[in-house]
Design a protein around this motif. Sequence first.
Motif, PDB file in Angstrom:
ATOM      1  N   TYR A   1      -6.278  -6.479  -1.877  1.00  0.00           N
ATOM      2  CA  TYR A   1      -7.045  -7.437  -1.075  1.00  0.00           C
ATOM      3  C   TYR A   1      -7.588  -8.589  -1.919  1.00  0.00           C
ATOM      4  CZ  TYR A   1     -10.609  -9.378   2.048  1.00  0.00           C
ATOM      5  OH  TYR A   1     -11.368 -10.226   2.816  1.00  0.00           O
TER       6      TYR A   1
ATOM      7  N   GLU B   1      -9.885   5.092  -2.093  1.00  0.00           N
ATOM      8  CA  GLU B   1      -8.752   4.849  -2.988  1.00  0.00           C
ATOM      9  C   GLU B   1      -9.131   4.156  -4.292  1.00  0.00           C
ATOM     10  OE1 GLU B   1      -5.217   3.346  -1.185  1.00  0.00           O
ATOM     11  OE2 GLU B   1      -5.656   4.237   0.756  1.00  0.00           O
ATOM     12  N   GLY B   2     -10.410   3.789  -4.452  1.00  0.00           N
ATOM     13  CA  GLY B   2     -10.850   3.157  -5.692  1.00  0.00           C
ATOM     14  C   GLY B   2     -10.835   1.643  -5.611  1.00  0.00           C
ATOM     15  N   TRP B   3     -11.711   1.052  -6.425  1.00  0.00           N
ATOM     16  CA  TRP B   3     -11.824  -0.408  -6.403  1.00  0.00           C
ATOM     17  C   TRP B   3     -10.588  -1.102  -6.959  1.00  0.00           C
ATOM     18  CZ3 TRP B   3     -14.725  -3.200  -3.522  1.00  0.00           C
ATOM     19  CH2 TRP B   3     -15.969  -2.705  -3.074  1.00  0.00           C
TER      20      TRP B   3
ATOM     21  N   VAL C   1      -8.345  -1.792  -4.064  1.00  0.00           N
ATOM     22  CA  VAL C   1      -8.890  -2.840  -3.196  1.00  0.00           C
ATOM     23  C   VAL C   1      -8.725  -4.213  -3.835  1.00  0.00           C
ATOM     24  CG1 VAL C   1     -10.981  -3.730  -2.104  1.00  0.00           C
ATOM     25  CG2 VAL C   1     -10.510  -1.270  -2.085  1.00  0.00           C
ATOM     26  N   LEU C   2      -9.029  -4.292  -5.115  1.00  0.00           N
ATOM     27  CA  LEU C   2      -8.911  -5.580  -5.801  1.00  0.00           C
ATOM     28  C   LEU C   2      -7.456  -6.039  -5.876  1.00  0.00           C
ATOM     29  CD1 LEU C   2     -11.487  -5.091  -8.696  1.00  0.00           C
ATOM     30  CD2 LEU C   2     -11.754  -6.491  -6.641  1.00  0.00           C
TER      31      LEU C   2
ATOM     32  N   LEU D   1     -14.304  -2.766   3.330  1.00  0.00           N
ATOM     33  CA  LEU D   1     -13.754  -2.786   1.975  1.00  0.00           C
ATOM     34  C   LEU D   1     -14.417  -1.729   1.095  1.00  0.00           C
ATOM     35  CD1 LEU D   1     -13.487  -6.649   1.369  1.00  0.00           C
ATOM     36  CD2 LEU D   1     -11.588  -5.053   1.740  1.00  0.00           C
ATOM     37  N   MET D   2     -15.708  -1.514   1.269  1.00  0.00           N
ATOM     38  CA  MET D   2     -16.399  -0.480   0.499  1.00  0.00           C
ATOM     39  C   MET D   2     -15.907   0.914   0.894  1.00  0.00           C
ATOM     40  SD  MET D   2     -20.300  -1.978   0.328  1.00  0.00           S
ATOM     41  CE  MET D   2     -20.846  -0.614  -0.706  1.00  0.00           C
TER      42      MET D   2
ATOM     43  N   TRP E   1       0.828  -1.219   0.000  1.00  0.00           N
ATOM     44  CA  TRP E   1       0.000   0.000   0.000  1.00  0.00           C
ATOM     45  C   TRP E   1       0.857   1.263   0.000  1.00  0.00           C
ATOM     46  CZ3 TRP E   1      -0.513   3.578   4.167  1.00  0.00           C
ATOM     47  CH2 TRP E   1      -1.506   4.551   3.965  1.00  0.00           C
TER      48      TRP E   1
ATOM     49  N   TRP F   1     -12.938   1.600   2.032  1.00  0.00           N
ATOM     50  CA  TRP F   1     -11.602   1.676   1.430  1.00  0.00           C
ATOM     51  C   TRP F   1     -11.718   2.018  -0.058  1.00  0.00           C
ATOM     52  CZ3 TRP F   1      -7.878  -3.161   1.236  1.00  0.00           C
ATOM     53  CH2 TRP F   1      -6.632  -2.768   0.744  1.00  0.00           C
ATOM     54  N   ALA F   2     -12.649   1.384  -0.745  1.00  0.00           N
ATOM     55  CA  ALA F   2     -12.815   1.630  -2.178  1.00  0.00           C
ATOM     56  C   ALA F   2     -13.243   3.073  -2.455  1.00  0.00           C
ATOM     57  CB  ALA F   2     -13.839   0.653  -2.752  1.00  0.00           C
ATOM     58  N   ARG F   3     -14.074   3.646  -1.577  1.00  0.00           N
ATOM     59  CA  ARG F   3     -14.481   5.040  -1.760  1.00  0.00           C
ATOM     60  C   ARG F   3     -13.289   5.988  -1.647  1.00  0.00           C
ATOM     61  NH1 ARG F   3     -18.569   4.141   2.180  1.00  0.00           N
ATOM     62  NH2 ARG F   3     -20.493   3.349   1.260  1.00  0.00           N
TER      63      ARG F   3
END
Length: 393
Positions: free
Chosen positions: A263, A254-256, A259-260, A247-248, A71, A250-252
Amino acid sequence: MAIQNKFSPRVQANAKALEPYRKPFEFGECPTVAEAKQAIPAHCFVRSLPRSMMHAIISAVLAGGMLYVAWRFFPAPSLSPLVIALYVLYAFVEGTLLTGCWVIAHECGHGAFCDNPVIQDAVGYVFHSMLLVPYFSWQRSHAVHHQFTNSMTEGETHVPNKVEPGSWGDSMLALHDTLGDSLFGAMNLFNHLAIGWPLYLLFGFTGSPERGISNHFVPFNDKLFPGMWRYKVLLSDIGVLVTLGLLMMWAREEGWAAVLALYGGPYLVANGWLVLYTWLQHTDVDIPHYEGKNWTWVRGVFATVDRPYGPVINFLHHGIGSTHVAHHLCHTMPHYHAWEATRALQAAFPKAYLYDPTPIIPAMWRVARRCVAAVPEGDGWVYVASRKDLKSE
């Protein structure tokens, strides 16, 4: 008559796949449960909270540290070949480290972590929930797997399909013959390692034919989740939902894609590891499954096989694949005593204890290609790979 290392003609072709590495196992008389446990030093059954917590912290620090490094210092995910290669390598390393946390939670679910059930379930619940595993749901289904190991009817996970007219097993043999060894093996590996875990959690894939379809998030199957277990399933869902919520968030931020990459990839690798362990510890071309009066609990234990995962993986995964026989004999034994227990079993029962020296990748490839469906052999059921094997009488 017990299954021996002299197979009938219809399964000899499958057994030949063992020749580069070992002879077929012999299956004769098993020790009693009392005899097997008496062979293990008494201190191996003692659990230590400080020692177990130390192993939990080591796994968490290793996985968390790798995540932080990626990260903090990795380039943002992109379609650059070098960046993709970096994140693929990271997914394998981080997923392998996360599997150590998975095994700790597995130990908690068995009651092998410590003598305090509250601390034990708290650690297991957190570790499993962060990997989207419903802790109590899986605790129950995995207990059933231990209760009915290598049973053709009551077994839970990796139960072979029987070769009978019009059966799924017969269809799988036909598919193998159509695709050929290599293509079928590749498909089988994908089905198990990539999508096998979610298929099991959602539909009970490879589970007991007696219990039918099950779901680890919606407790509609009373045979698998009876009584109070239904409420524990719902409690497990809360942990998974909390992780999904994080996770959602986190996605908001830094973007999906982040996360993908950070994670999602490791999550898939960890799933592959856990399926691989269960698959290989109970499956091979000469490992039998039993049904009816021919099945006993101790027979299931001694139809489990230990394999050579090597010092690094055994350290990271707490020896789960190389001490699995001892684990099935006494699932409340902590993993740090399982090595001594394994040596004791091997010394006391050299003909009953199973160890396969085949390296893991060749063993995985052999099982994927040759363990297609099961036919009667002796007083059990043994895998065959092709319809051609059935005609070799």
